[in-house]
Design an enzyme around this catalytic site. Sequence first.
Site, PDB file in Angstrom:
ATOM      1  N   LYS A 182       1.090  -0.826   0.429  1.00 46.40           N
ATOM      2  CA  LYS A 182      -0.178  -0.003   0.018  1.00 46.40           C
ATOM      3  C   LYS A 182       1.027   1.343   0.033  1.00 46.40           C
ATOM      4  CE  LYS A 182      -4.064  -1.961   2.166  1.00 46.40           C
ATOM      5  NZ  LYS A 182      -4.963  -1.959   3.425  1.00 46.40           N
ATOM      6  N   PHE A 194     -15.496   3.910   6.974  1.00 49.58           N
ATOM      7  CA  PHE A 194     -13.920   4.446   6.848  1.00 49.58           C
ATOM      8  C   PHE A 194     -13.698   4.348   5.066  1.00 49.58           C
ATOM      9  CE2 PHE A 194     -14.086  -0.286   7.546  1.00 49.58           C
ATOM     10  CZ  PHE A 194     -13.961  -1.073   6.424  1.00 49.58           C
ATOM     11  N   ARG A 228      -2.385 -14.537   4.228  1.00 53.72           N
ATOM     12  CA  ARG A 228      -2.992 -14.267   5.438  1.00 53.72           C
ATOM     13  C   ARG A 228      -2.152 -13.935   7.014  1.00 53.72           C
ATOM     14  NH1 ARG A 228      -7.003 -10.460   3.907  1.00 53.72           N
ATOM     15  NH2 ARG A 228      -7.404 -10.132   6.313  1.00 53.72           N
ATOM     16  N   THR A 269      -5.100  -6.849  10.108  1.00 56.23           N
ATOM     17  CA  THR A 269      -5.442  -5.576   9.694  1.00 56.23           C
ATOM     18  C   THR A 269      -5.655  -4.167  10.546  1.00 56.23           C
ATOM     19  OG1 THR A 269      -8.028  -6.425   9.046  1.00 56.23           O
ATOM     20  CG2 THR A 269      -7.462  -4.653   8.754  1.00 56.23           C
ATOM     21  N   ARG A 321       2.218  -6.762   8.952  1.00 58.61           N
ATOM     22  CA  ARG A 321       1.812  -5.458   9.488  1.00 58.61           C
ATOM     23  C   ARG A 321       2.704  -4.901  10.744  1.00 58.61           C
ATOM     24  NH1 ARG A 321      -4.422  -6.871   7.471  1.00 58.61           N
ATOM     25  NH2 ARG A 321      -4.221  -5.515   5.508  1.00 58.61           N
ATOM     26  N   ASN A 340      -1.770  -0.193   6.791  1.00 60.03           N
ATOM     27  CA  ASN A 340      -1.577  -1.408   7.152  1.00 60.03           C
ATOM     28  C   ASN A 340      -0.672  -1.845   6.295  1.00 60.03           C
ATOM     29  OD1 ASN A 340      -3.503  -2.193   5.716  1.00 60.03           O
ATOM     30  ND2 ASN A 340      -4.906  -3.252   7.134  1.00 60.03           N
ATOM     31  N   HIS A 395      -1.907  -5.013   1.231  1.00 59.32           N
ATOM     32  CA  HIS A 395      -3.418  -5.760   1.174  1.00 59.32           C
ATOM     33  C   HIS A 395      -3.521  -7.185   1.109  1.00 59.32           C
ATOM     34  CE1 HIS A 395      -7.492  -7.120  -0.282  1.00 59.32           C
ATOM     35  NE2 HIS A 395      -6.957  -7.971  -1.303  1.00 59.32           N
TER      36      HIS A 395
HETATM   37  P1  GDP Z   1      -7.975  -7.013   5.373  1.00 61.50           P
HETATM   38  O1  GDP Z   1      -8.785  -8.238   4.705  1.00 61.50           O
HETATM   39  O2  GDP Z   1      -7.337  -6.655   6.193  1.00 61.50           O
HETATM   40  O3  GDP Z   1      -7.219  -5.808   4.659  1.00 61.50           O
HETATM   41  O4  GDP Z   1      -9.269  -5.548   6.009  1.00 61.50           O
HETATM   42  P2  GDP Z   1     -10.753  -5.238   5.611  1.00 61.50           P
HETATM   43  O5  GDP Z   1     -11.031  -6.139   4.368  1.00 61.50           O
HETATM   44  O6  GDP Z   1     -11.872  -5.436   6.666  1.00 61.50           O
HETATM   45  O7  GDP Z   1     -10.496  -3.942   5.131  1.00 61.50           O
HETATM   46  C1  GDP Z   1      -9.905  -3.378   3.975  1.00 61.50           C
HETATM   47  C2  GDP Z   1      -8.717  -2.443   4.331  1.00 61.50           C
HETATM   48  O8  GDP Z   1      -9.443  -1.338   5.563  1.00 61.50           O
HETATM   49  C3  GDP Z   1      -8.200  -2.527   5.555  1.00 61.50           C
HETATM   50  O9  GDP Z   1      -6.729  -3.087   5.733  1.00 61.50           O
HETATM   51  C4  GDP Z   1      -7.562  -0.916   6.374  1.00 61.50           C
HETATM   52  O10 GDP Z   1      -6.829   0.114   5.654  1.00 61.50           O
HETATM   53  C5  GDP Z   1      -8.730  -0.078   5.813  1.00 61.50           C
HETATM   54  N1  GDP Z   1     -10.098  -0.593   6.901  1.00 61.50           N
HETATM   55  C6  GDP Z   1     -10.475  -1.740   7.497  1.00 61.50           C
HETATM   56  N2  GDP Z   1     -11.227  -1.174   8.977  1.00 61.50           N
HETATM   57  C7  GDP Z   1     -10.168   0.061   9.213  1.00 61.50           C
HETATM   58  C8  GDP Z   1     -11.288   1.004   9.805  1.00 61.50           C
HETATM   59  O11 GDP Z   1     -12.282   0.046  11.421  1.00 61.50           O
HETATM   60  N3  GDP Z   1     -11.145   1.854   9.426  1.00 61.50           N
HETATM   61  C9  GDP Z   1      -9.992   2.513   9.419  1.00 61.50           C
HETATM   62  N4  GDP Z   1      -9.724   3.931   9.394  1.00 61.50           N
HETATM   63  N5  GDP Z   1      -9.958   1.559   7.986  1.00 61.50           N
HETATM   64  C10 GDP Z   1     -10.114   0.553   8.053  1.00 61.50           C
END
Ligand code: GDP
Length: 135
Positions: free
Chosen positions: A4, A52, A80, A86, A97, A107, A110
């Site tokens: 990212k 978000f 993963r 996350t 991460r 973070n 992706h």
């Molecule tokens: P991942 O699969 O671990 O990347 O997590 P998700 O698919 O749930 O979320 C996608 C991306 O959205 C994350 O990697 C973060 O960059 C962002 N994100 C997820 N949850 C939050 C949140 O609660 N707040 C904010 N600001 N960003 C979030």
Amino acid sequence: MIVKPDGVRKRHCGDIISFLEKNDLDIIGMRLVKLTATTAGEFYDIHRGKPFYNDLLAYMTSGKVIVIALQAENAVARMREIIGATNPRDAAEGTIRQLYAESIESNAVHGSDTPENGRREVGFFFSEKDLLETT
Ligand code: GDP
């Protein structure tokens, strides 16, 4: 996987790619790109409507990213595991991460969360003929 904008900005690409290689995840496609709002919006369509979502799009289009197609047995589960949770505060010791992420949003990487999404996401950035599959 995607490195990212914060990962690229902080020059962690080499470290992150090294993680993939050390964990026997084969890189079969890789490009440095700047996502448009349209591509980022479609890519994260699943999060449309979440609080978000707009911030996530602004962040994902804020700088260059590296898109990477990986191949391995159980690639998604293994990738993963080395990425970590996350939120970097919850990420296990020694994960990407935990080591490189700034916050739950910035973070570092992706990673596709299922093989189906992995195939869909690889298709965003690579055509079949782009991929240098090892088998
Ligand atoms: P991942 O699969 O671990 O990347 O997590 P998700 O698919 O749930 O979320 C996608 C991306 O959205 C994350 O990697 C973060 O960059 C962002 N994100 C997820 N949850 C939050 C949140 O609660 N707040 C904010 N600001 N960003 C979030």
